[in-house]
Design a protein around this motif. Structure first.
Motif, mmCIF file in Angstrom:
data_model
loop_
_atom_site.group_PDB
_atom_site.id
_atom_site.type_symbol
_atom_site.label_atom_id
_atom_site.label_comp_id
_atom_site.label_asym_id
_atom_site.label_seq_id
_atom_site.Cartn_x
_atom_site.Cartn_y
_atom_site.Cartn_z
ATOM 1 N N ASP A 187 0.841 -1.194 0.000
ATOM 2 C CA ASP A 187 0.000 0.000 0.000
ATOM 3 C C ASP A 187 0.882 1.251 0.000
ATOM 4 O O ASP A 187 1.413 1.637 1.036
ATOM 5 C CB ASP A 187 -0.905 -0.027 1.235
ATOM 6 C CG ASP A 187 -2.092 0.894 1.081
ATOM 7 O OD1 ASP A 187 -2.075 1.754 0.176
ATOM 8 O OD2 ASP A 187 -3.053 0.765 1.874
ATOM 9 N N GLU A 205 -9.383 -2.496 -5.950
ATOM 10 C CA GLU A 205 -8.783 -2.693 -4.624
ATOM 11 C C GLU A 205 -9.097 -4.099 -4.120
ATOM 12 O O GLU A 205 -8.219 -4.796 -3.587
ATOM 13 C CB GLU A 205 -9.281 -1.635 -3.637
ATOM 14 C CG GLU A 205 -8.646 -1.825 -2.267
ATOM 15 C CD GLU A 205 -8.862 -0.662 -1.314
ATOM 16 O OE1 GLU A 205 -9.630 0.266 -1.650
ATOM 17 O OE2 GLU A 205 -8.262 -0.686 -0.225
ATOM 18 N N LYS A 206 -10.358 -4.531 -4.314
ATOM 19 C CA LYS A 206 -10.735 -5.895 -3.887
ATOM 20 C C LYS A 206 -9.879 -6.934 -4.599
ATOM 21 O O LYS A 206 -9.450 -7.920 -3.993
ATOM 22 C CB LYS A 206 -12.223 -6.148 -4.221
ATOM 23 C CG LYS A 206 -13.177 -5.538 -3.212
ATOM 24 C CD LYS A 206 -14.608 -6.020 -3.481
ATOM 25 C CE LYS A 206 -15.598 -5.265 -2.614
ATOM 26 N NZ LYS A 206 -16.877 -5.049 -3.270
ATOM 27 N N ILE A 209 -6.416 -7.149 -3.157
ATOM 28 C CA ILE A 209 -6.430 -7.826 -1.844
ATOM 29 C C ILE A 209 -6.698 -9.323 -2.034
ATOM 30 O O ILE A 209 -6.096 -10.157 -1.346
ATOM 31 C CB ILE A 209 -7.474 -7.172 -0.909
ATOM 32 C CG1 ILE A 209 -7.029 -5.738 -0.582
ATOM 33 C CG2 ILE A 209 -7.658 -7.993 0.376
ATOM 34 C CD1 ILE A 209 -8.053 -4.897 0.155
ATOM 35 N N GLN A 212 -3.907 -11.721 -2.265
ATOM 36 C CA GLN A 212 -3.042 -11.803 -1.080
ATOM 37 C C GLN A 212 -3.616 -12.852 -0.132
ATOM 38 O O GLN A 212 -4.636 -12.604 0.519
ATOM 39 C CB GLN A 212 -3.000 -10.444 -0.355
ATOM 40 C CG GLN A 212 -2.436 -9.295 -1.155
ATOM 41 C CD GLN A 212 -0.957 -9.404 -1.375
ATOM 42 O OE1 GLN A 212 -0.482 -9.299 -2.481
ATOM 43 N NE2 GLN A 212 -0.204 -9.665 -0.300
ATOM 44 N N GLY A 215 -4.885 -11.860 3.148
ATOM 45 C CA GLY A 215 -6.135 -11.109 3.199
ATOM 46 C C GLY A 215 -5.995 -9.604 3.303
ATOM 47 O O GLY A 215 -6.964 -8.890 3.555
ATOM 48 N N ARG A 216 -4.807 -9.115 3.109
ATOM 49 C CA ARG A 216 -4.625 -7.658 3.121
ATOM 50 C C ARG A 216 -3.410 -7.297 2.293
ATOM 51 O O ARG A 216 -2.554 -8.141 2.010
ATOM 52 C CB ARG A 216 -4.458 -7.139 4.554
ATOM 53 C CG ARG A 216 -3.187 -7.615 5.249
ATOM 54 C CD ARG A 216 -2.935 -6.849 6.548
ATOM 55 N NE ARG A 216 -1.788 -7.333 7.301
ATOM 56 C CZ ARG A 216 -0.522 -6.962 7.090
ATOM 57 N NH1 ARG A 216 -0.225 -6.098 6.126
ATOM 58 N NH2 ARG A 216 0.463 -7.440 7.838
ATOM 59 N N LEU A 217 -3.337 -6.012 1.933
ATOM 60 C CA LEU A 217 -2.142 -5.498 1.261
ATOM 61 C C LEU A 217 -1.005 -5.421 2.276
ATOM 62 O O LEU A 217 -1.251 -5.350 3.485
ATOM 63 C CB LEU A 217 -2.408 -4.091 0.724
ATOM 64 C CG LEU A 217 -3.551 -3.964 -0.278
ATOM 65 C CD1 LEU A 217 -3.818 -2.491 -0.587
ATOM 66 C CD2 LEU A 217 -3.214 -4.720 -1.563
ATOM 67 N N ARG A 219 1.807 -3.445 4.275
ATOM 68 C CA ARG A 219 2.128 -2.073 4.670
ATOM 69 C C ARG A 219 3.627 -1.879 4.453
ATOM 70 O O ARG A 219 4.377 -2.872 4.467
ATOM 71 C CB ARG A 219 1.787 -1.867 6.157
ATOM 72 C CG ARG A 219 0.297 -1.957 6.455
ATOM 73 C CD ARG A 219 0.016 -1.697 7.928
ATOM 74 N NE ARG A 219 0.149 -2.893 8.729
ATOM 75 C CZ ARG A 219 -0.857 -3.721 9.044
ATOM 76 N NH1 ARG A 219 -2.086 -3.482 8.611
ATOM 77 N NH2 ARG A 219 -0.646 -4.789 9.779
#
Ligand code: NAD
Length: 251
Positions: A187, A205-206, A209, A212, A215-217, A219
Motif C-alpha cells: 500500500d 482494490e478488492k 487484496i 493476497q 487477506g490484506r495489502l 504495509r
C-alpha cells in the motif's frame, strides 16, 4: 544499545514516498547516516521535516551525469538501496517502444548507472570495514511470478534479479553483497494511484487484496525490516538472493 546500522552511510533512491521513504526512516532509526534521494523536492522536504537527521538530495536516476557527480561528491557508502521503479499497466500488445524504453531505463538501466557509479566507493569501504551491501528493488512480479497486465514491469524486475546476481557473483570475494528485494502488493501512493485509475476502483482494490492469501495489502512497515536486514551486517552470509516479502502469494 548498539543499533543495527550504526556507523553506516546508506543512500536510497526514490525515497520521497512509499517503500523508499519508509526505508529511509527505518534505516535512520537504526542509526545509519541516510542520504535520501528523489526527483520530487517537495517530498524530500517533507521527509527531512519528519526526521532532520536524514540528508536529502535531488537525484533523477535516469540522469547519468548527475549520478556520477553525486558519487564523486559523497563519502564512500556502506549501503546502496536502488528503490526507484515504475509500474507499466498493460499486456504486451499495449507496450509501445517508448513505454518499453521508459520502463527499462527507469527500472533497470538506472540501477546499472547507480551501481557503476557507487561500486568503487562501496569496494573501498568494504576494504576498510569488511562489508558493503547493495540492495536492488525487484518484485514478486518478475522471474518469480507472472501477473496479468504486468509484462513490461515483470520483464524489468526479472532483469533486476539478473543484474543483482551478476554483481553478487563478480564481487563476492571483495566484501560486497548484492540482493534483490521482491515485495508483494504494498500500500503506497503509487498503488493508490493505480487503484484510482482503474475503471472500477472499488473492485480494483478488492482484486489486489484477493490475490493476497493473508487477506490484506502489505504495509510499508511489513517490508522495511527486510530492507534493514539486507543493509545490515546481520545478512553478512546472504548474497545474490531475490528475497520475497509477499504475504504468501507465492506459497
Ligand atoms: P512509489 O511508486 O509510490 O514512489 C516512487 C518514488 O519514485 C516517488 O517518490 C517518485 O518521485 C520517485 N521517482 C520517480 N521517478 C524517479 C526518477 N527518475 N528518479 C528518482 N526518483 C524517481 O513507491 P513504491 O510503490 O514504494 O515503489 C517503490 C519501488 O518498489 C519501485 O521500484 C516499485 O516497482 C517497487 N515495488 C512496489 C510494490 C508496490 O506494491 N507498491 C511492489 C513491489 C515492488
Amino acid at each position: 544499545m548498539a543499533m543495527r546500522l550504526d556507523g553506516k552511510t546508506i543512500l536510497i533512491t526514490a525515497a520521497g514516498q512509499g517503500i523508499g521513504r519508509a526505508s529511509a526512516l527505518a534505516c535512520a532509526g537504526e542509526g545509519a547516516r541516510v542520504i535520501a534521494t528523489d526527483v520530487n523536492a517537495e517530498a524530500l522536504a517533507a521527509l527531512a521535516a519528519e526526521n532532520s537527521a536524514i540528508e536529502t538530495r535531488i537525484l533523477d536516476v535516469t540522469n547519468g551525469a548527475d549520478i556520477t557527480a553525486m558519487a564523486q561528491d559523497l563519502p564512500d557508502l556502506d549501503g546502496l538501496f536502488n528503490c526507484a521503479g515504475f509500474v507499466h499497466h498493460g499486456t504486451i500488445l499495449d507496450v509501445s517502444d517508448e513505454d518499453w524504453a521508459f520502463s527499462m531505463n527507469l527500472n533497470v538501466t538506472s540501477m546499472v548507472r547507480m551501481c557503476k557509479a557507487f561500486l568503487p566507493g562501496l569496494l573501498r569501504q568494504a576494504e576498510v570495514t569488511g562489508a558493503a551491501s547493495v540492495l536492488n528493488m525487484a518484485s514478486m512480479a518478475s522471474s518469480i511470478k507472472g501477473f496479468p497486465m504486468r509484462t513490461a514491469y515483470g520483464a524489468t524486475k526479472a532483469a533486476v534479479i539478473g543484474l543483482t546476481k551478476g554483481i553478487a557473483a563478480d564481487f563476492v570475494t571483495k566484501g560486497i553483497r548484492c540482493n534483490a528485494l521482491c515485495p508483494g502488493t504494498v500500500d503506497t501512493p503509487s498503488l493508490r494511484g493505480r487503484i484510482a485509475a482503474a475503471d472500477d476502483p472499488v473492485q480494483a482494490e478488492k482484486d489486489f487484496i484477493a490475490r493476497q492469501p493473508m487477506g490484506r495489502l502489505a504495509r510499508v512497515s511489513d517490508v522495511t525490516p527486510m530492507v534493514v536486514y539486507l543493509l545490515s551486517d546481520d545478512s553478512r552470509f546472504v548474497s545474490g538472493q531475490a528475497l520475497l516479502v509477499d504475504g504468501g502469494v507465492t506459497i
